[in-house]
Design an enzyme around this catalytic site. Sequence first.
Site, short mmCIF file in Angstrom:
data_model
loop_
_atom_site.label_atom_id
_atom_site.label_comp_id
_atom_site.label_asym_id
_atom_site.label_seq_id
_atom_site.Cartn_x
_atom_site.Cartn_y
_atom_site.Cartn_z
N GLU A 23 -4.70 3.87 5.69
CA GLU A 23 -4.58 3.56 4.73
C GLU A 23 -5.63 4.93 3.91
OE1 GLU A 23 -4.94 0.00 2.87
OE2 GLU A 23 -6.33 0.53 1.82
N SER B 150 -10.65 -0.89 3.72
CA SER B 150 -10.05 -0.64 5.15
C SER B 150 -9.04 0.01 5.62
CB SER B 150 -8.82 -1.50 4.56
OG SER B 150 -8.99 -3.43 4.73
N ARG C 181 0.85 -1.44 -0.08
CA ARG C 181 -0.24 0.30 -0.72
C ARG C 181 1.17 1.40 0.27
NH1 ARG C 181 -1.88 -3.54 -1.02
NH2 ARG C 181 -3.89 -4.46 -0.28
C1 LIG Z 1 -15.81 -2.06 -0.12
C2 LIG Z 1 -14.06 -1.64 -0.11
C3 LIG Z 1 -13.39 -2.68 -0.77
C4 LIG Z 1 -12.19 -2.23 -0.70
N1 LIG Z 1 -11.22 -3.00 -0.79
C5 LIG Z 1 -9.91 -3.33 -1.19
C6 LIG Z 1 -8.93 -3.87 -1.57
O1 LIG Z 1 -9.37 -5.09 -1.33
N2 LIG Z 1 -7.42 -3.73 -1.61
C7 LIG Z 1 -7.22 -1.95 -1.58
O2 LIG Z 1 -5.87 -1.39 -2.07
N3 LIG Z 1 -8.54 -1.15 -1.77
C8 LIG Z 1 -9.38 -1.38 -0.95
N4 LIG Z 1 -10.53 -0.38 -0.88
C9 LIG Z 1 -10.22 1.13 -0.90
C10 LIG Z 1 -9.87 1.72 -2.12
O3 LIG Z 1 -10.97 1.00 -3.61
C11 LIG Z 1 -8.74 1.87 -3.29
O4 LIG Z 1 -7.63 2.29 -2.35
C12 LIG Z 1 -8.39 2.53 -4.77
O5 LIG Z 1 -7.78 2.43 -5.08
C13 LIG Z 1 -9.58 3.63 -4.60
O6 LIG Z 1 -10.24 4.18 -5.64
P1 LIG Z 1 -10.30 5.60 -5.96
O7 LIG Z 1 -11.31 5.72 -7.48
O8 LIG Z 1 -11.84 5.17 -4.71
O9 LIG Z 1 -10.11 6.25 -4.54
P2 LIG Z 1 -10.65 7.89 -4.03
O10 LIG Z 1 -11.25 7.14 -2.51
O11 LIG Z 1 -11.52 8.60 -5.37
O12 LIG Z 1 -8.94 8.78 -4.48
C14 LIG Z 1 -7.98 8.47 -3.15
C15 LIG Z 1 -6.78 9.27 -3.17
O13 LIG Z 1 -6.30 8.81 -4.22
C16 LIG Z 1 -6.26 10.01 -5.01
N5 LIG Z 1 -6.54 10.24 -6.52
C17 LIG Z 1 -7.38 9.74 -7.30
N6 LIG Z 1 -7.42 9.32 -8.17
C18 LIG Z 1 -6.20 9.97 -8.85
C19 LIG Z 1 -5.06 10.43 -9.10
N7 LIG Z 1 -5.65 9.65 -10.64
N8 LIG Z 1 -4.34 10.56 -9.79
C20 LIG Z 1 -3.66 10.62 -8.25
N9 LIG Z 1 -4.06 11.27 -7.29
C21 LIG Z 1 -5.28 10.51 -7.42
C22 LIG Z 1 -6.97 11.32 -3.60
O14 LIG Z 1 -7.25 12.82 -4.32
C23 LIG Z 1 -6.99 10.57 -2.70
O15 LIG Z 1 -6.08 11.00 -2.30
C24 LIG Z 1 -11.45 -1.04 -0.30
C25 LIG Z 1 -12.77 0.04 -1.19
C26 LIG Z 1 -13.58 -0.44 -0.58
C27 LIG Z 1 -15.09 0.69 -0.25
#
Ligand SMILES: Cc1cc2nc3c(=O)[nH]c(=O)nc-3n(C[C@H](O)[C@H](O)[C@H](O)COP(=O)(O)OP(=O)(O)OC[C@H]3O[C@@H](n4cnc5c(N)ncnc54)[C@H](O)[C@@H]3O)c2cc1C
Length: 297
Positions: free
Chosen positions: A287, A216, A164
């Site tokens: 995280e 998480s 991560r």
């Molecule tokens: C039910 C559930 C299960 C999950 N399971 C997992 C799992 O198994 N493994 C795991 O790793 N994660 C998991 N996650 C967490 C999450 O889905 C991941 O971290 C995912 O990569 C976040 O993507 P997002 O587009 O929603 O980011 P956001 O929540 O919109 O943003 C997260 C961060 O990334 C930044 N960001 C967004 N887009 C960009 C970009 N293009 N460039 C630079 N920075 C950017 C944002 O500013 C923020 O700081 C889970 C979440 C949920 C709700």
Amino acid sequence: MLQIPILENHPLAPLTTWKIGGPAAHLAAPQDLEEVFGLMRLAYDRGWPLFFLGRGSNILIADAGLPGLTLHLAKSLQKIERQGETLRVGAGVALPRLARQAAVLGFSGFEFLAGIPGTVGAAVRLNAGAEGGNLAGVLRRVWVATPQLQMLEFTVQELALGYRSSLLLNFPHWLVVEAEFALQTPAPPPVIEARMRQLLAARKARFPANPRSCGSVFRNPPGGSAAGALIDQAGFKGRRAGEAQVSRKHANFILNQGHATAAQVKALITEIQENIWRTRGVALEREVVFLPDDLGG
Ligand SMILES: Cc1cc2nc3c(=O)[nH]c(=O)nc-3n(C[C@H](O)[C@H](O)[C@H](O)COP(=O)(O)OP(=O)(O)OC[C@H]3O[C@@H](n4cnc5c(N)ncnc54)[C@H](O)[C@@H]3O)c2cc1C
């Protein structure tokens, strides 16, 4: 002249999985790179802080909302293009879509992405992973736009992906715009699809049914027990702060059970961190990203 609509005082909570947080002072959804750069330049010229929002699945937005300009990328930068033995993928592509596309093309290695509800750009930032896989296994290189409107290219080695983590965590103002993945392990699509269904079923059994979470909250600390086990052993399952509640099923999840506020979620997070530090000597690291708090000046 920029032709993109810029929404003012626009609610952000519906754009996140937690459904928490105040409005964006300005919100825009760029469709392509030119619009991304146009909006970055606008923010720079007006002295607006700039925020990136993907699918909002790893983010806690403050109750007061976000000042400046938020770029909403969940429907932007949607290209998926095969180039020989690689896939070029826009940062806004949803991870389950990428997993399905690789399956259709007959390449294994992407199945673990099927259940992660985020975008490629945000996933690269922290080397998202699940079920023993992570992006480091399939990523080749990424392209990043800086606030100075430069495009930088990094190989996967240069990104220094860890659990991560990546180099990009040190540069929260850099926007991931595109990533290249390796198509390296051919497999029959029905086999890959069966594997994805199996992984999704395993997740469903482990995770809470309430979708209003961020997954998480904490990284697993190095070495010892998983964060969820430590929180469970400290008796936090079911603990509430207002309508924010630690899941009874998986203690590393905090659920929005109604109209939870960011302040309530933060209060629970702080209480957990203080308790685990005091009782177990372990510093639990978040995280999930707090915006605007984590961006500093
Ligand atoms: C039910 C559930 C299960 C999950 N399971 C997992 C799992 O198994 N493994 C795991 O790793 N994660 C998991 N996650 C967490 C999450 O889905 C991941 O971290 C995912 O990569 C976040 O993507 P997002 O587009 O929603 O980011 P956001 O929540 O919109 O943003 C997260 C961060 O990334 C930044 N960001 C967004 N887009 C960009 C970009 N293009 N460039 C630079 N920075 C950017 C944002 O500013 C923020 O700081 C889970 C979440 C949920 C709700």
